[in-house]
Design a protein around this motif. Structure first.
Motif, PDB file in Angstrom:
ATOM      1  N   PRO A 109       0.824  -1.203   0.000  1.00  0.00           N
ATOM      2  CA  PRO A 109       0.000   0.000   0.000  1.00  0.00           C
ATOM      3  C   PRO A 109       0.861   1.256   0.000  1.00  0.00           C
ATOM      4  O   PRO A 109       1.949   1.286   0.576  1.00  0.00           O
ATOM      5  CB  PRO A 109      -0.818  -0.115   1.288  1.00  0.00           C
ATOM      6  CG  PRO A 109      -0.120  -1.127   2.122  1.00  0.00           C
ATOM      7  CD  PRO A 109       0.723  -1.969   1.223  1.00  0.00           C
ATOM      8  N   ALA A 110       0.358   2.288  -0.662  1.00  0.00           N
ATOM      9  CA  ALA A 110       1.057   3.577  -0.673  1.00  0.00           C
ATOM     10  C   ALA A 110       0.687   4.337   0.598  1.00  0.00           C
ATOM     11  O   ALA A 110      -0.412   4.156   1.139  1.00  0.00           O
ATOM     12  CB  ALA A 110       0.664   4.375  -1.906  1.00  0.00           C
ATOM     13  N   PRO A 122      -1.805   8.303  -3.799  1.00  0.00           N
ATOM     14  CA  PRO A 122      -0.958   7.309  -4.482  1.00  0.00           C
ATOM     15  C   PRO A 122      -1.611   5.930  -4.419  1.00  0.00           C
ATOM     16  O   PRO A 122      -2.269   5.590  -3.437  1.00  0.00           O
ATOM     17  CB  PRO A 122       0.347   7.323  -3.691  1.00  0.00           C
ATOM     18  CG  PRO A 122       0.331   8.594  -2.917  1.00  0.00           C
ATOM     19  CD  PRO A 122      -1.104   8.958  -2.700  1.00  0.00           C
ATOM     20  N   LYS A 123      -1.442   5.160  -5.466  1.00  0.00           N
ATOM     21  CA  LYS A 123      -2.037   3.823  -5.578  1.00  0.00           C
ATOM     22  C   LYS A 123      -1.072   2.763  -5.045  1.00  0.00           C
ATOM     23  O   LYS A 123       0.142   2.939  -5.073  1.00  0.00           O
ATOM     24  CB  LYS A 123      -2.373   3.507  -7.037  1.00  0.00           C
ATOM     25  CG  LYS A 123      -3.226   4.549  -7.731  1.00  0.00           C
ATOM     26  CD  LYS A 123      -4.597   4.621  -7.115  1.00  0.00           C
ATOM     27  CE  LYS A 123      -5.469   5.612  -7.861  1.00  0.00           C
ATOM     28  NZ  LYS A 123      -6.043   6.623  -7.018  1.00  0.00           N
ATOM     29  N   PRO A 124      -1.626   1.648  -4.578  1.00  0.00           N
ATOM     30  CA  PRO A 124      -0.749   0.537  -4.170  1.00  0.00           C
ATOM     31  C   PRO A 124       0.074   0.055  -5.363  1.00  0.00           C
ATOM     32  O   PRO A 124      -0.334   0.210  -6.516  1.00  0.00           O
ATOM     33  CB  PRO A 124      -1.744  -0.549  -3.729  1.00  0.00           C
ATOM     34  CG  PRO A 124      -3.032   0.153  -3.512  1.00  0.00           C
ATOM     35  CD  PRO A 124      -3.037   1.352  -4.407  1.00  0.00           C
ATOM     36  N   VAL A 125       1.238  -0.534  -5.070  1.00  0.00           N
ATOM     37  CA  VAL A 125       2.116  -1.041  -6.121  1.00  0.00           C
ATOM     38  C   VAL A 125       2.464  -2.498  -5.803  1.00  0.00           C
ATOM     39  O   VAL A 125       2.359  -2.945  -4.666  1.00  0.00           O
ATOM     40  CB  VAL A 125       3.413  -0.205  -6.257  1.00  0.00           C
ATOM     41  CG1 VAL A 125       3.095   1.205  -6.719  1.00  0.00           C
ATOM     42  CG2 VAL A 125       4.179  -0.176  -4.951  1.00  0.00           C
TER      43      VAL A 125
END
Length: 165
Positions: A109-110, A122-125
């Motif tokens: 998670p961001a 920000p989106k999870p990566v």
């Protein structure tokens, strides 16, 4: 991290001036821990070459006793066997062992950014994450020292260029 390379015997503890890292190697006859002597005085490529040589000769049963007796700290890596995480047992008289699992892809998670709209957060990566667990003899390595050691370990792994210096 002097206590990380100390040796124990009963209730006594002895600090070691040198850092000799043992590497756990599976062989047809069981586990053996060959030693990379004076690891702190070697570069990364020298350590890698030593580990390859020792592991190969360990599997062939061609190590001399002085190449697997002693050591001040041990590393066990089961990641190459598809193991994500595990706990390793300390090899007495050593005070600690680091269990290294394999890298696995995970959703990370961001962090939440205060003052930014929900849709602009920000989106999870997806990242490759490795697990390392430290087992330590509490009589020699206290929790604060273990935490500092793991923090330094994480720091260097997240900035591998620092290992090239």
């Amino acid at each position: 991290f002097e206590s990380m390379v100390a040796l124990t015997s009963g209730t006594s503890r002895s600090a070691r001036a040198n850092i000799d890292i043992s590497i756990a190697v599976a062989t047809p006859t069981g586990l053996i821990t060959p030693i990379v002597p004076h690891t702190d005085q070697k570069g990364l490529s020298d350590i890698t070459n030593s580990v390859r040589d020792l592991a190969g000769r360990a599997r062939e049963g061609k190590l001399k006793p002085e190449e697997y007796q002693g050591g001040t700290f041990c590393i066990s890596n089961l990641g190459m066997f598809g193991i994500d995480e595990f706990s390793a047992v300390i090899n007495p008289p050593q005070a600690a062992i680091l269990a290294v699992g394999g890298g696995t892809k995970r959703i990370v998670p961001a962090p939440y950014v205060d003052g930014v709209a929900k849709e602009d957060q920000p989106k999870p990566v997806i990242r490759t994450v490795m697990t390392a667990r430290l087992s330590a003899d509490r009589r020699v390595v206290d929790e604060a020292t273990a935490a500092l050691f793991l923090s330094a370990f994480k720091h260097y792994l997240s900035k591998p260029h620092l290992l090239m210096l």
